[in-house]
Design a protein around this motif. Structure first.
Motif, mmCIF file in Angstrom:
data_model
loop_
_atom_site.group_PDB
_atom_site.id
_atom_site.type_symbol
_atom_site.label_atom_id
_atom_site.label_comp_id
_atom_site.label_asym_id
_atom_site.label_seq_id
_atom_site.Cartn_x
_atom_site.Cartn_y
_atom_site.Cartn_z
ATOM 1 N N ALA A 409 0.833 -1.213 0.000
ATOM 2 C CA ALA A 409 0.000 0.000 0.000
ATOM 3 C C ALA A 409 0.863 1.258 0.000
ATOM 4 O O ALA A 409 0.391 2.352 0.317
ATOM 5 N N GLY A 410 2.124 1.099 -0.346
ATOM 6 C CA GLY A 410 3.011 2.254 -0.382
ATOM 7 C C GLY A 410 3.755 2.493 0.907
ATOM 8 O O GLY A 410 4.704 3.274 0.949
ATOM 9 N N GLU A 411 3.344 1.840 1.999
ATOM 10 C CA GLU A 411 4.020 1.967 3.285
ATOM 11 C C GLU A 411 4.533 0.598 3.720
ATOM 12 O O GLU A 411 3.875 -0.420 3.485
ATOM 13 N N ILE A 412 5.671 0.603 4.369
ATOM 14 C CA ILE A 412 6.248 -0.663 4.826
ATOM 15 C C ILE A 412 5.399 -1.224 5.958
ATOM 16 O O ILE A 412 5.200 -0.574 6.988
ATOM 17 N N GLN A 413 4.886 -2.440 5.741
ATOM 18 C CA GLN A 413 4.062 -3.080 6.764
ATOM 19 C C GLN A 413 4.878 -4.085 7.581
ATOM 20 O O GLN A 413 4.837 -4.091 8.801
ATOM 21 N N THR A 414 5.599 -4.949 6.897
ATOM 22 C CA THR A 414 6.461 -5.930 7.570
ATOM 23 C C THR A 414 7.727 -6.122 6.739
ATOM 24 O O THR A 414 7.796 -5.723 5.573
ATOM 25 N N ILE A 415 8.712 -6.743 7.381
ATOM 26 C CA ILE A 415 9.882 -7.180 6.618
ATOM 27 C C ILE A 415 10.108 -8.659 6.883
ATOM 28 O O ILE A 415 9.754 -9.173 7.963
ATOM 29 N N GLU A 416 10.654 -9.333 5.898
ATOM 30 C CA GLU A 416 11.013 -10.744 6.018
ATOM 31 C C GLU A 416 12.529 -10.849 5.985
ATOM 32 O O GLU A 416 13.160 -10.437 5.010
ATOM 33 N N TYR A 417 13.072 -11.358 7.058
ATOM 34 C CA TYR A 417 14.529 -11.496 7.180
ATOM 35 C C TYR A 417 14.874 -12.977 7.101
ATOM 36 O O TYR A 417 14.378 -13.782 7.894
#
Length: 433
Positions: A409-417
């Motif tokens: 949606a244009g904003e960082i929601q989560t990251i996968e490391y």
């Protein structure tokens, strides 16, 4: 040749991304299959690592100390069942702690490298074997000798003293004259930190780039973790351990038999890649080493590194999978791309209070700060390799890890490391930096 190609293909995939540092030797059927070196032995003087580069091998030293004790046992100069009080006068509980307890880390003597002030103070100060033993005398036992296993360098410090008392020789001389020279291991010895050792690599840590490690005084590690060697010398050592050059078959079998848990005498005996493996790792002052011996399969893997962030113990197991035709995933080549406003990705990310990833932006570059072995923090440059409207993928330099930012949606929601073990972690953003 097919096996050699598989290993070399694996090495090439990791080497092209700069993920390998040090020297690797792989053998099959007691013949060298791969013998290669990577990175710099000394960055200050641009000296490359070579197969004859010497590395401090840390706790791989314990296997040499164990052999020395068994040699003295075989010569009837001591018995491994003797209590240490027979040789170390006035040692508390010396009538209950045996040499074998010290060999198998079942003595109950607390591990001095785990003392609260060791890493901040003690390891940096010059000492003597006698002073270290006096310090150990003041420590209460963690458990009744022989009742359980708890890894300890302290027992190997006492064994070092017993070797010197019984043989009448300094530990370093005994190892050289009774083990190394007879085997032709001329590039192996005890490093006291004073004598200049030709072709000895420098040890490094990492924070954005290779850095010097904290100073460690080498006046007292000795038989616990004080030796240096090369992959080629350790291959000679490997072959000797499969023969009767050093000990009778009976005593060699005893040395490699686990006591409690999977720990034998200076070696761990366990299953790796669903095969019996005799192994041990070592780490000291920027050096990280691992030695896997699949005795039944006649396969050995030796990896000595002089940058402590290199995940040596993980990589040796990956090589083992390659050797035994198990599936492995290879890192894709790092092909950098440019992304707009990389600073927007910076921030503090959390995984359910387990650990944080700190992603920072400095001079046009993104970095990640992440805890590794012993909880020590390291900082790596992030290289973007993919960017579209829903996600951005970055790889770390130095080690094979990946971070994916999800922003549908244009904003960082989560990251996968994805760490170098291939384990996935989902983290939420706490705040933007």
């Amino acid at each position: 040749m097919k096996l050699e190609k598989r290993v070399n293909d694996w090495i090439e995939a990791y080497e092209r991304n700069g993920y390998l540092n040090g020297s690797i030797l792989v053998s099959a059927n007691r013949e060298v299959l791969v013998n290669k070196s990577f990175g710099m032995a000394n960055l200050e003087h641009s000296v490359p690592n070579k197969p004859d580069t010497k590395f401090r091998i840390g706790s791989l030293t314990k296997a040499f100390t164990a052999i020395a004790i068994f040699q003295l046992h075989e010569k009837k100069k001591l018995r491994i069942t003797d209590c240490i009080g027979k040789y170390l006068m006035n040692y508390p509980n010396g009538e209950k702690i045996t040499i074998y307890h010290c060999l198998t880390s079942t003595s109950g003597i607390p591990n001095y490298t785990s003392f609260p002030d060791f890493w901040s103070t003690t390891m940096r100060l010059p000492s003597t074997l006698e002073n270290l033993i006096d310090l150990l005398k003041k420590q209460p036992l963690d458990f009744e000798p022989g009742s359980r296993f708890e890894y300890s360098s302290s027992g190997y410090t006492l064994l070092t003293a017993i070797i010197e008392i019984v043989s009448g020789m300094p530990y370093s001389d005994y190892i050289r004259e009774k083990i190394c020279i007879p085997l032709g291991m001329y590039n192996t010895g005890c490093d006291n930190g004073v004598k200049v050792v030709p072709n000895l690599a420098s040890g490094y840590s990492f924070w954005e780039q290779p850095i010097h490690t904290a100073y460690a005084d080498l006046s007292f590690p000795l038989g616990a973790y004080g030796l240096y060697s090369t992959t080629e010398d350790l291959f000679i050592w490997d072959k000797a351990l499969s023969s009767s050059q050093l000990l009778s078959r009976e005593h060699m079998d005893k040395l490699f038999t686990p006591n409690l848990d999977s720990y034998a005498c200076g070696w761990v005996v366990a299953n790796i890649v669903n095969r019996k493996c005799v192994h041990h790792f070592g780490d000291i002052s920027g050096f990280f080493s691992d030695f896997l011996r699949f005795i039944d399969d006649q396969v050995s893997i030796i990896f000595l590194s002089n940058i402590n962030v290199t995940p040596v113990t993980y990589l040796t197991r990956q090589i083992a999978k390659v050797m035994f035709e198990e599936p492995v995933s290879l890192p894709e080549p790092i092909l950098p791309i440019k992304i707009k406003e990389p600073k927007l990705f910076s921030g503090l990310y959390e995984k359910e209070n387990h650990f944080n990833l700190d992603i920072s932006f400095n001079q046009g570059r993104l970095y990640v700060t992440v805890p590794k072995m012993y909880g020590v923090l390291y900082k790596f440059k992030l290289v973007p390799i993919l960017h579209n409207s829903v996600k951005t993928v970055l790889l770390t330099e130095m080690i094979h890890e990946q971070i994916t930012f999800h922003h549908p949606a244009g904003e960082i929601q989560t990251i996968e490391y994805i760490d170098f073990h291939g384990k996935k972690h989902i983290l939420s953003r706490l705040k933007q930096v």
